[in-house]
Design a protein around this motif. Structure first.
Motif, PDB file in Angstrom:
ATOM      1  N   TRP A 235       5.293  10.038   0.261  1.00 42.52           N
ATOM      2  CA  TRP A 235       4.510   8.825   0.022  1.00 42.52           C
ATOM      3  C   TRP A 235       5.441   7.792  -0.600  1.00 42.52           C
ATOM      4  O   TRP A 235       6.156   8.107  -1.559  1.00 42.52           O
ATOM      5  CB  TRP A 235       3.352   9.108  -0.926  1.00 42.52           C
ATOM      6  CG  TRP A 235       2.167   9.784  -0.330  1.00 42.52           C
ATOM      7  CD1 TRP A 235       1.779  11.083  -0.501  1.00 42.52           C
ATOM      8  CD2 TRP A 235       1.191   9.193   0.528  1.00 42.52           C
ATOM      9  NE1 TRP A 235       0.629  11.336   0.199  1.00 42.52           N
ATOM     10  CE2 TRP A 235       0.238  10.189   0.842  1.00 42.52           C
ATOM     11  CE3 TRP A 235       1.029   7.912   1.068  1.00 42.52           C
ATOM     12  CZ2 TRP A 235      -0.861   9.944   1.668  1.00 42.52           C
ATOM     13  CZ3 TRP A 235      -0.070   7.669   1.891  1.00 42.52           C
ATOM     14  CH2 TRP A 235      -0.998   8.677   2.189  1.00 42.52           C
TER      15      TRP A 235
ATOM     16  N   TRP B 141       5.818   3.683  -2.146  1.00 36.78           N
ATOM     17  CA  TRP B 141       5.205   2.422  -2.569  1.00 36.78           C
ATOM     18  C   TRP B 141       6.327   1.470  -2.932  1.00 36.78           C
ATOM     19  O   TRP B 141       7.267   1.841  -3.650  1.00 36.78           O
ATOM     20  CB  TRP B 141       4.285   2.630  -3.767  1.00 36.78           C
ATOM     21  CG  TRP B 141       3.646   1.347  -4.233  1.00 36.78           C
ATOM     22  CD1 TRP B 141       2.521   0.757  -3.751  1.00 36.78           C
ATOM     23  CD2 TRP B 141       4.135   0.485  -5.283  1.00 36.78           C
ATOM     24  NE1 TRP B 141       2.268  -0.410  -4.417  1.00 36.78           N
ATOM     25  CE2 TRP B 141       3.241  -0.611  -5.358  1.00 36.78           C
ATOM     26  CE3 TRP B 141       5.234   0.522  -6.133  1.00 36.78           C
ATOM     27  CZ2 TRP B 141       3.412  -1.639  -6.272  1.00 36.78           C
ATOM     28  CZ3 TRP B 141       5.409  -0.498  -7.043  1.00 36.78           C
ATOM     29  CH2 TRP B 141       4.503  -1.567  -7.122  1.00 36.78           C
TER      30      TRP B 141
ATOM     31  N   GLU C 116       0.852  -1.184   0.000  1.00 36.49           N
ATOM     32  CA  GLU C 116       0.000   0.000   0.000  1.00 36.49           C
ATOM     33  C   GLU C 116       0.891   1.239   0.000  1.00 36.49           C
ATOM     34  O   GLU C 116       2.085   1.179   0.268  1.00 36.49           O
ATOM     35  CB  GLU C 116      -0.888   0.011   1.250  1.00 36.49           C
ATOM     36  CG  GLU C 116      -1.858  -1.142   1.359  1.00 36.49           C
ATOM     37  CD  GLU C 116      -2.715  -1.040   2.605  1.00 36.49           C
ATOM     38  OE1 GLU C 116      -3.716  -0.295   2.569  1.00 36.49           O
ATOM     39  OE2 GLU C 116      -2.379  -1.690   3.607  1.00 36.49           O
ATOM     40  N   TRP C 117       0.266   2.382  -0.280  1.00 35.88           N
ATOM     41  CA  TRP C 117       0.991   3.635  -0.143  1.00 35.88           C
ATOM     42  C   TRP C 117       1.300   3.879   1.335  1.00 35.88           C
ATOM     43  O   TRP C 117       0.429   3.792   2.191  1.00 35.88           O
ATOM     44  CB  TRP C 117       0.178   4.805  -0.697  1.00 35.88           C
ATOM     45  CG  TRP C 117       0.142   4.861  -2.193  1.00 35.88           C
ATOM     46  CD1 TRP C 117      -0.901   4.535  -3.006  1.00 35.88           C
ATOM     47  CD2 TRP C 117       1.205   5.286  -3.057  1.00 35.88           C
ATOM     48  NE1 TRP C 117      -0.558   4.732  -4.324  1.00 35.88           N
ATOM     49  CE2 TRP C 117       0.729   5.192  -4.384  1.00 35.88           C
ATOM     50  CE3 TRP C 117       2.510   5.729  -2.837  1.00 35.88           C
ATOM     51  CZ2 TRP C 117       1.510   5.527  -5.486  1.00 35.88           C
ATOM     52  CZ3 TRP C 117       3.283   6.067  -3.936  1.00 35.88           C
ATOM     53  CH2 TRP C 117       2.796   5.967  -5.239  1.00 35.88           C
TER      54      TRP C 117
ATOM     55  N   GLY D 228      -2.015   3.608   3.678  1.00 35.69           N
ATOM     56  CA  GLY D 228      -3.265   3.815   2.972  1.00 35.69           C
ATOM     57  C   GLY D 228      -3.963   5.017   3.578  1.00 35.69           C
ATOM     58  O   GLY D 228      -3.392   6.090   3.691  1.00 35.69           O
ATOM     59  N   SER D 229      -5.204   4.833   4.028  1.00 36.89           N
ATOM     60  CA  SER D 229      -5.949   5.904   4.685  1.00 36.89           C
ATOM     61  C   SER D 229      -5.992   5.727   6.197  1.00 36.89           C
ATOM     62  O   SER D 229      -6.796   6.378   6.872  1.00 36.89           O
ATOM     63  CB  SER D 229      -7.382   5.954   4.141  1.00 36.89           C
ATOM     64  OG  SER D 229      -7.391   6.319   2.774  1.00 36.89           O
TER      65      SER D 229
ATOM     66  N   HIS E  13      -2.618   7.631  -3.955  1.00 44.04           N
ATOM     67  CA  HIS E  13      -2.553   7.892  -2.521  1.00 44.04           C
ATOM     68  C   HIS E  13      -3.456   9.060  -2.148  1.00 44.04           C
ATOM     69  O   HIS E  13      -3.849   9.880  -2.985  1.00 44.04           O
ATOM     70  CB  HIS E  13      -1.112   8.141  -2.073  1.00 44.04           C
ATOM     71  CG  HIS E  13      -0.415   9.267  -2.769  1.00 44.04           C
ATOM     72  ND1 HIS E  13      -0.787  10.580  -2.633  1.00 44.04           N
ATOM     73  CD2 HIS E  13       0.649   9.254  -3.624  1.00 44.04           C
ATOM     74  CE1 HIS E  13       0.013  11.346  -3.359  1.00 44.04           C
ATOM     75  NE2 HIS E  13       0.892  10.573  -3.978  1.00 44.04           N
ATOM     76  N   ASP E  14      -3.797   9.124  -0.870  1.00 35.49           N
ATOM     77  CA  ASP E  14      -4.684  10.173  -0.370  1.00 35.49           C
ATOM     78  C   ASP E  14      -4.073  11.556  -0.547  1.00 35.49           C
ATOM     79  O   ASP E  14      -2.846  11.697  -0.624  1.00 35.49           O
ATOM     80  CB  ASP E  14      -4.945   9.971   1.128  1.00 35.49           C
ATOM     81  CG  ASP E  14      -5.742   8.727   1.430  1.00 35.49           C
ATOM     82  OD1 ASP E  14      -6.516   8.290   0.564  1.00 35.49           O
ATOM     83  OD2 ASP E  14      -5.578   8.189   2.542  1.00 35.49           O
TER      84      ASP E  14
ATOM     85  N   HIS F  34      -2.894  14.775   6.586  1.00 31.53           N
ATOM     86  CA  HIS F  34      -3.297  13.646   5.749  1.00 31.53           C
ATOM     87  C   HIS F  34      -4.826  13.557   5.751  1.00 31.53           C
ATOM     88  O   HIS F  34      -5.438  13.365   6.800  1.00 31.53           O
ATOM     89  CB  HIS F  34      -2.661  12.370   6.331  1.00 31.53           C
ATOM     90  CG  HIS F  34      -3.071  11.094   5.656  1.00 31.53           C
ATOM     91  ND1 HIS F  34      -2.800   9.843   6.200  1.00 31.53           N
ATOM     92  CD2 HIS F  34      -3.709  10.846   4.484  1.00 31.53           C
ATOM     93  CE1 HIS F  34      -3.260   8.911   5.410  1.00 31.53           C
ATOM     94  NE2 HIS F  34      -3.827   9.477   4.363  1.00 31.53           N
TER      95      HIS F  34
END
Length: 334
Positions: free
Chosen positions: A86, A88, A5-6, A23-24, A101-102, A208
């Motif tokens: 970020w 990955w 995930e990011w 992620g989130s 990504h968010d 974020h």
């Protein structure tokens, strides 16, 4: 938990980088060697990518001899410091996550001169129109979009204390310029910097966006400061602000600021230079409130005399700010 995930990583300084988002999902500054405990190769690639983006302030896409791939997107504020990235990690033949990504943005609070600055990504998150963006703002303006949680007093105390190494993480609600309410997880750390103007303490941070505020249980729906302040309704013509007792700088407006006062210019005192002794008197906090006449800078470059009542506001057991009530009804143009 998956490194595919990011990953949102902070690089504020003083300490090795840590994971603050997956992620989130917010993370509590997890050391990277713990997060990548099962893969020393991934840890090495992540560190190399972070070193590159911190130095070059540009994206990084690298592949090692074993076919492992690492992508890094830096997050930097207007001061040029890279506050994080970020990341990955996957195989070179593996597609990147289909979902980007968010939204996240970098920012800084200069706790020495009460100047703040964000990044284009942060202002995108706020959905602020391009023609209204500025690289620097007064600190009081930074809180105008935020609905704080029960940790608000603790966060303000750390601003007043200005101690290098101080950290804070929380989920607050951002009210975007288009009225949308977003849950925002922010992380920050205060760092002492040597500058041409002398030592300065700067709080580096990342905000974020973790989703709609109504969908995130920990996102506050009501600003929570000291109950005795919020329970007291503002009187017409008065405007309350939390003020740093050392400098007289406004930390946060509790009510909407007066439209006639030029309070949002960074690095400039809103009070008349000949009234420094009055400000000192107002901020010599005792048990009782103190009232005095004070000249404030107007938006038309004149001065206006207002009545200010100052009383102590306890942020925590060891930190006190001043609560100013500015009565513009009593004003006389200066």
């Amino acid at each position: 938990m998956s490194e595919h995930e990011w990953c949102l990583v902070e690089t504020f300084g003083l300490k090795p980088p840590t994971l603050i988002g997956l992620g989130s999902r917010p993370r509590s500054m997890v050391p990277l060697d713990r997060f990548f405990a099962r893969s020393r190769t991934s840890l090495g690639m992540a560190r190399t990518a972070l070193e590159h983006v911190a130095e070059a302030n540009e994206p990084c896409d690298m592949v090692d001899t074993a076919g492992r791939r690492c992508i890094a997107h830096p997050l930097s504020a207007y001061d040029g410091q890279v506050n994080g990235a970020w990341l990955w990690l996957g195989h070179k033949d593996e597609p990147e996550p289909a979902t980007p990504h968010d939204p996240a943005g970098a920012w800084y609070f200069n706790l020495t001169n009460f100047e703040v600055g964000g990044s284009d990504e942060l202002l995108d998150l706020y959905r602020q129109p391009n023609d209204q963006r500025r690289t620097k703002r007064a600190m009081g303006e930074a809180f105008t979009r935020l609905t704080a949680g029960p940790d608000a007093s603790e966060a303000l105390a750390k601003i007043v204390q200005s101690r290098p190494g101080s950290e804070h993480q929380a989920v607050w609600t951002v009210v975007c310029d288009d009225g949308d309410r977003r849950a925002a997880h922010f992380s920050c750390r205060a760092v002492l910097h040597s500058t041409e103007d002398g030592p300065q303490i700067i709080m580096h941070g990342i905000t974020h966006d973790i989703g709609p505020a109504d969908d995130v249980p920990q996102a506050p729906h009501l600003a929570v400061l000291e109950r005795r302040v919020l329970d007291a309704a503002a009187q017409p013509g008065t405007h309350r602000a939390i003020v740093d007792v050392r400098t007289g700088h406004i930390i946060q407006w509790i009510d909407a600021p007066p439209s006639s006062i030029d309070w949002a210019v960074p690095g400039i005192d809103i009070f008349h230079p000949d009234d420094a002794a009055v400000v000192h008197h107002l901020n010599r906090l005792g048990e009782n409130a103190v009232t005095a006449s004070l000249r404030l800078r107007c938006t038309d470059v004149t001065w206006i005399s207002v009545i200010v009542t100052s009383q102590p506001m306890l942020l925590n057991n060891s930190t006190t700010a001043a609560l100013w009530t500015i009565d513009v009804n009593s004003s006389l143009n200066g």
